[in-house]
Design a protein around this motif. Structure first.
Motif, mmCIF file in Angstrom:
data_model
loop_
_atom_site.group_PDB
_atom_site.id
_atom_site.type_symbol
_atom_site.label_atom_id
_atom_site.label_comp_id
_atom_site.label_asym_id
_atom_site.label_seq_id
_atom_site.Cartn_x
_atom_site.Cartn_y
_atom_site.Cartn_z
ATOM 1 N N ILE B 102 0.846 -1.206 0.000
ATOM 2 C CA ILE B 102 0.000 0.000 0.000
ATOM 3 C C ILE B 102 0.880 1.254 0.000
ATOM 4 N N ALA B 103 1.977 1.200 0.752
ATOM 5 C CA ALA B 103 2.897 2.341 0.783
ATOM 6 C C ALA B 103 3.469 2.595 -0.608
ATOM 7 N N ARG B 104 3.828 1.487 -1.294
ATOM 8 C CA ARG B 104 4.363 1.643 -2.651
ATOM 9 C C ARG B 104 3.317 2.286 -3.563
ATOM 10 N N PHE B 105 2.086 1.780 -3.465
ATOM 11 C CA PHE B 105 1.040 2.360 -4.303
ATOM 12 C C PHE B 105 0.835 3.846 -3.966
ATOM 13 N N THR B 106 0.863 4.152 -2.678
ATOM 14 C CA THR B 106 0.673 5.545 -2.268
ATOM 15 C C THR B 106 1.745 6.448 -2.876
ATOM 16 N N ALA B 107 2.972 5.968 -2.878
ATOM 17 C CA ALA B 107 4.064 6.772 -3.441
ATOM 18 C C ALA B 107 3.829 7.025 -4.922
ATOM 19 N N VAL B 108 3.492 5.960 -5.653
ATOM 20 C CA VAL B 108 3.251 6.106 -7.091
ATOM 21 C C VAL B 108 2.051 7.014 -7.329
ATOM 22 N N PHE B 109 0.993 6.751 -6.587
ATOM 23 C CA PHE B 109 -0.239 7.532 -6.719
ATOM 24 C C PHE B 109 0.038 9.022 -6.475
ATOM 25 N N THR B 110 0.737 9.323 -5.369
ATOM 26 C CA THR B 110 1.021 10.717 -5.023
ATOM 27 C C THR B 110 1.874 11.386 -6.096
ATOM 28 N N ALA B 111 2.878 10.664 -6.557
ATOM 29 C CA ALA B 111 3.760 11.243 -7.575
ATOM 30 C C ALA B 111 2.981 11.539 -8.851
ATOM 31 N N LEU B 112 2.165 10.572 -9.283
ATOM 32 C CA LEU B 112 1.432 10.754 -10.544
ATOM 33 C C LEU B 112 0.387 11.866 -10.422
ATOM 34 N N VAL B 113 -0.368 11.840 -9.321
ATOM 35 C CA VAL B 113 -1.423 12.850 -9.157
ATOM 36 C C VAL B 113 -0.798 14.243 -9.088
ATOM 37 N N THR B 114 0.275 14.374 -8.299
ATOM 38 C CA THR B 114 0.921 15.678 -8.179
ATOM 39 C C THR B 114 1.451 16.135 -9.528
ATOM 40 N N PHE B 115 2.156 15.224 -10.209
ATOM 41 C CA PHE B 115 2.752 15.610 -11.480
ATOM 42 C C PHE B 115 1.686 16.016 -12.490
ATOM 43 N N PHE B 116 0.682 15.166 -12.675
ATOM 44 C CA PHE B 116 -0.282 15.456 -13.738
ATOM 45 C C PHE B 116 -1.174 16.645 -13.408
ATOM 46 N N SER B 117 -1.551 16.792 -12.137
ATOM 47 C CA SER B 117 -2.419 17.941 -11.857
ATOM 48 C C SER B 117 -1.638 19.252 -11.984
ATOM 49 N N LEU B 118 -0.345 19.226 -11.629
ATOM 50 C CA LEU B 118 0.471 20.434 -11.830
ATOM 51 C C LEU B 118 0.694 20.680 -13.318
ATOM 52 N N ALA B 119 1.059 19.637 -14.040
ATOM 53 C CA ALA B 119 1.405 19.803 -15.451
ATOM 54 C C ALA B 119 0.201 20.259 -16.263
ATOM 55 N N ILE B 120 -0.944 19.607 -16.043
ATOM 56 C CA ILE B 120 -2.124 19.971 -16.841
ATOM 57 C C ILE B 120 -2.621 21.363 -16.437
ATOM 58 N N GLY B 121 -2.606 21.642 -15.117
ATOM 59 C CA GLY B 121 -3.002 22.979 -14.664
ATOM 60 C C GLY B 121 -2.139 24.052 -15.305
ATOM 61 N N LEU B 122 -0.834 23.794 -15.363
ATOM 62 C CA LEU B 122 0.099 24.763 -15.951
ATOM 63 C C LEU B 122 -0.156 24.925 -17.437
ATOM 64 N N LEU B 123 -0.353 23.793 -18.111
ATOM 65 C CA LEU B 123 -0.575 23.847 -19.553
ATOM 66 C C LEU B 123 -1.819 24.676 -19.872
ATOM 67 N N LEU B 124 -2.909 24.401 -19.156
ATOM 68 C CA LEU B 124 -4.144 25.151 -19.394
ATOM 69 C C LEU B 124 -3.951 26.632 -19.081
#
Ligand code: ATP
Ligand code: MG
Lengths: 372, 326
Positions: B102-124
């Motif tokens: 679960i910790a591993r999934f949390t790390a991946v999940f957090t990294a992906l969510v943070t990256f994509f929400s920042l990247a897409i927000g910035l792009l828009l």
């Protein structure tokens, strides 16, 4: 280095405001042109069209042999100095200077050499590793100049680069810009609303009013033969006195007061007469004179500005401080020092007399500094 | 573990966000003379602080202390007292293979969510900035629409993945992907990430947009004359000047992904956590409130607290150093 040819350029903003109206200026290679005019007359707009920061609505701009209307700003081979410096706040001074060169793929050694040379010229060597926020206004201004110089562009564009500096620094930077431009020989287009700055810097002045050119000429020509009442009142400090009058025969009538010109100039009755404050002097016995009611005096040290009215209209005379000032004063002016303008259009009537007393071709430029 | 998203909402502009961090760090060394207020009574300022302090104490310090305390005890599931077990709860948790995955999934999940929400927000934001520069009415409308969107957007996102009416499920089916959110581990993970990102984009968009609008026009114009490539200008001038905003959002988004996604996960796994991906915070909830293992759950939340603590220190030490505050 290159000539700039601005041909019938207009700018129509969205909403239909015509900020620049069919302006043409031919700028010679290495020439220093100053665009001057009151706020909102379209100076910045014209400059920004040359820079590529505004689209050109009509007409063409050529730099060298290229029409640059549709060329990207970075490809126009020009450098611009902005009013508020516009330095990159996150870069050191060195990187601010080097940025434009890096993007053009200049070799590292060449960049180093050029930055070092510009920094030496502008005496900013000790600040190269600082960020802009750790610099004073004057130092930032130098960095902004440096950023333009390192590029070795065909032309410099300046938009009121000195207006954020204090009065003293402005005067010294003005001198440095002039010297630097002469030394580098780079064609320059400079915008200011300060007529003194314009006079001191320009090889030729372009006086703009409401988006149109009122007059183009060398500073002294513009000063001594203003093309219109607008130019007459804009160039020179204090502004030229402009009085409504009537010509009857050889005589000029200002209400009840009369000046005799000695001969009849070739223009009709109602006119506007211009007199520079320094051309007025106190009448001695035998001189014909205008009687001025004195209102107040401004002491400038070397001279004294005497403000008053003639026939109810405002008049300013620049007199020597030795002269005693009374309640009223009798002033006179040499007829060839008078300027005549159309009372309706404000346009200057051509040479009213054969000899104006000012030889425009042989007048040495050094006289300018003395006059100011 | 309580998280207060309202902290960021009171800092509506990124400049004030940057200033918030800076002031926070330099406050003791340089008191702001101009803003210094004189109080008549020495007790008055404490009185003003009291409500905020009370909230922090009741909702943060008190539960934290409770959590630390109960993490050393084994609670009787039927409420008959508790036994001190020392570090046993911690060792149990850290030795559990389930917890580590679960910790591993949390790390991946957090990294992906943070990256994509920042990247897409910035792009828009970059795209919108190009259009609405100087158009105040349009700007206000756009920001307004985005500002009311997050809760609605979250709801919409969930409906997109609804097994029966979700259009995204239908689209996936069209391409032969039998998407089973809530049943299939990978499908659920995918949907969870998409909805979490989708929900956070408006927030990032607003901050990035006002950050972009705060970059002085003459600086952009100077860059226009110095550099012909728009992409290069973006990387060398725009993005560095946006760094304070981006750093602020990085912290906010990491916290968001770790904690505020609870609601999304809860709806997606629908109490059938067994076969589904969950994050650490959801596991704390599961064990504590579903499994009645208060001791183990407390140990997990203490671990989570330490992770966040370390992460925040890391972000300030190593990332903020590269941020230029103007
Ligand atoms: N983006 C714009 N849209 C519409 N009108 C504009 C725009 N920019 C400038 N103008 C108008 O064009 C005219 C000329 O503006 P400009 O900035 O060139 O003046 P300026 O001579 O540089 O004045 P100043 O000395 O105050 O800088 C002004 O009347 C101004 O209101
Ligand atoms: Mg201007």
């Amino acid at each position: 280095m290159a000539a700039i040819n601005i041909t019938n350029v207009s700018k129509i903003y969205a909403g239909g405001v015509e900020a620049v109206k069919s302006v043409s200026i031919d700028i010679a290679d290495g020439e220093f042109i100053v665009l001057v005019g009151p706020s909102g007359c379209g100076k910045s707009t014209l400059l920004r069209m040359v820079a590529g920061l505004e689209a050109i609505s009509k007409g063409t701009v050529e730099i060298g042999d290229r029409v640059i209307n549709d060329i990207e700003p970075a490809e126009r081979d020009i450098a611009m100095v902005f009013q508020n410096y516009a330095l990159y706040p996150h870069m050191t001074v060195y990187n601010n200077l080097a940025y434009g060169l890096k993007n053009r793929g200049t070799p590292k050694a060449e960049i180093d050499a050029r930055v070092a040379e510009a920094a030496r010229m502008l005496e900013i060597e000790q600040y190269l590793s600082r960020k802009p926020r750790a610099l004073s206004g004057g130092q930032r201004q130098r960095v902004a100049m440096g950023r333009a110089i390192v590029r070795k562009p065909a032309a410099f564009l300046f938009d009121e680069p000195l207006s954020n500096l204090d009065a003293k620094l402005r005067v010294s930077m003005r001198g440095e810009i002039k010297q630097l431009q002469k030394r580098l020989g780079t064609t320059s287009l400079y915008v200011t609303h300060d007529q003194l700055e314009a006079m001191t810097l320009a090889d030729r002045l372009v006086v703009l009013n409401g988006g149109q050119i009122e007059q183009i000429g060398r500073p002294l020509d513009v000063y001594h033969t203003p093309a219109s009442t607008f130019v007459a009142s804009f160039i020179g400090s204090p502004a030229m006195n402009l009085l409504r009058g009537t010509r009857e025969g050889t005589q000029l009538h200002f209400g009840s007061q009369v000046l005799d010109l000695g001969r009849a100039p070739a223009f009709p009755g109602q006119i506007t007469v211009g007199m520079r404050a320094e051309d007025l002097r106190v009448a001695t016995s035998g001189d014909q004179s205008l009687t001025m009611k004195v209102d107040y005096i401004e002491e400038l040290g070397a001279q004294r500005l005497v403000h008053g009215t003639v026939d109810g209209k405002k008049l300013t005379a620049s007199l020597s401080p030795e002269i005693d000032i009374g309640e009223t004063m009798a002033l006179t002016i040499a007829p060839e020092r008078l300027h005549f303008f159309d009372a309706d259009t404000g346009k200057r009537f051509g040479q009213p007399f054969a000899n104006t007393g000012y030889d425009r071709l042989s007048a040495p430029a050094i006289k300018l500094e003395a006059a100011l | 573990m309580t998280h207060a998203p309202s902290l960021s909402a009171t800092n509506p502009t990124p400049t004030s966000a940057g200033g918030f961090f800076r002031r926070f760090r330099s406050a003791p060394s340089e008191p702001d003379a101009a803003k210094r207020v004189q109080f008549n009574s020495p007790l008055l300022p404490y009185l003003f602080l009291a409500p905020q302090m009370a909230i922090i104490f009741i909702f943060f310090y008190w539960p934290s202390v409770q959590a630390i305390q109960s993490s050393f005890y084994l609670e009787d599931p039927f409420g008959f007292g508790s036994t001190f077990v020392g570090m046993a709860n911690y060792t149990d948790v850290l030795k559990s293979g389930e917890y580590l995955s679960i910790a591993r999934f949390t790390a991946v999940f957090t990294a992906l969510v943070t990256f994509f929400s920042l990247a897409i927000g910035l792009l828009l934001a970059v795209k919108a900035d190009g259009i609405i520069r100087g158009n105040a009415t349009y700007k206000t409308l756009l920001i307004w629409v985005y500002a009311i969107a997050p809760p609605v957007a979250g709801l919409m996102g969930m409906m997109m993945f609804d097994q029966h009416i979700g259009p995204l499920v239908k689209v996936a089916a069209f391409f032969g992907w039998n998407m089973q959110v809530g049943l299939n581990y990978n499908d659920t993970a995918f949907a969870m990430i998409v909805v979490s990102v989708w929900k956070q984009i408006p927030y990032n968009f607003i901050f990035f947009l006002s950050g972009l609008q705060g970059i002085p026009v003459p600086v952009r114009e100077a860059a226009l004359m110095d550099c012909r490539s728009g992409l290069r200008r973006f990387w060398t001038v725009i993005l560095p000047l946006l760094a304070p905003t981006a750093f602020f959002l990085l912290i906010i988004n990491t916290t968001y992904a770790l904690f505020d996604t609870f609601g999304v996960i809860d709806v997606m796994v629908k109490d059938k956590a067994a076969n589904n991906p969950i994050t650490l915070v959801y596991k704390v909830y599961m064990d504590g409130f579903r499994g009645n293992d208060l001791g183990g759950s407390s140990a997990q939340s203490v671990i989570l607290m330490i992770i966040v603590f370390v992460l925040t220190i890391f972000q300030f030490r190593f990332i903020e150093r590269r941020v230029h505050y103007n």
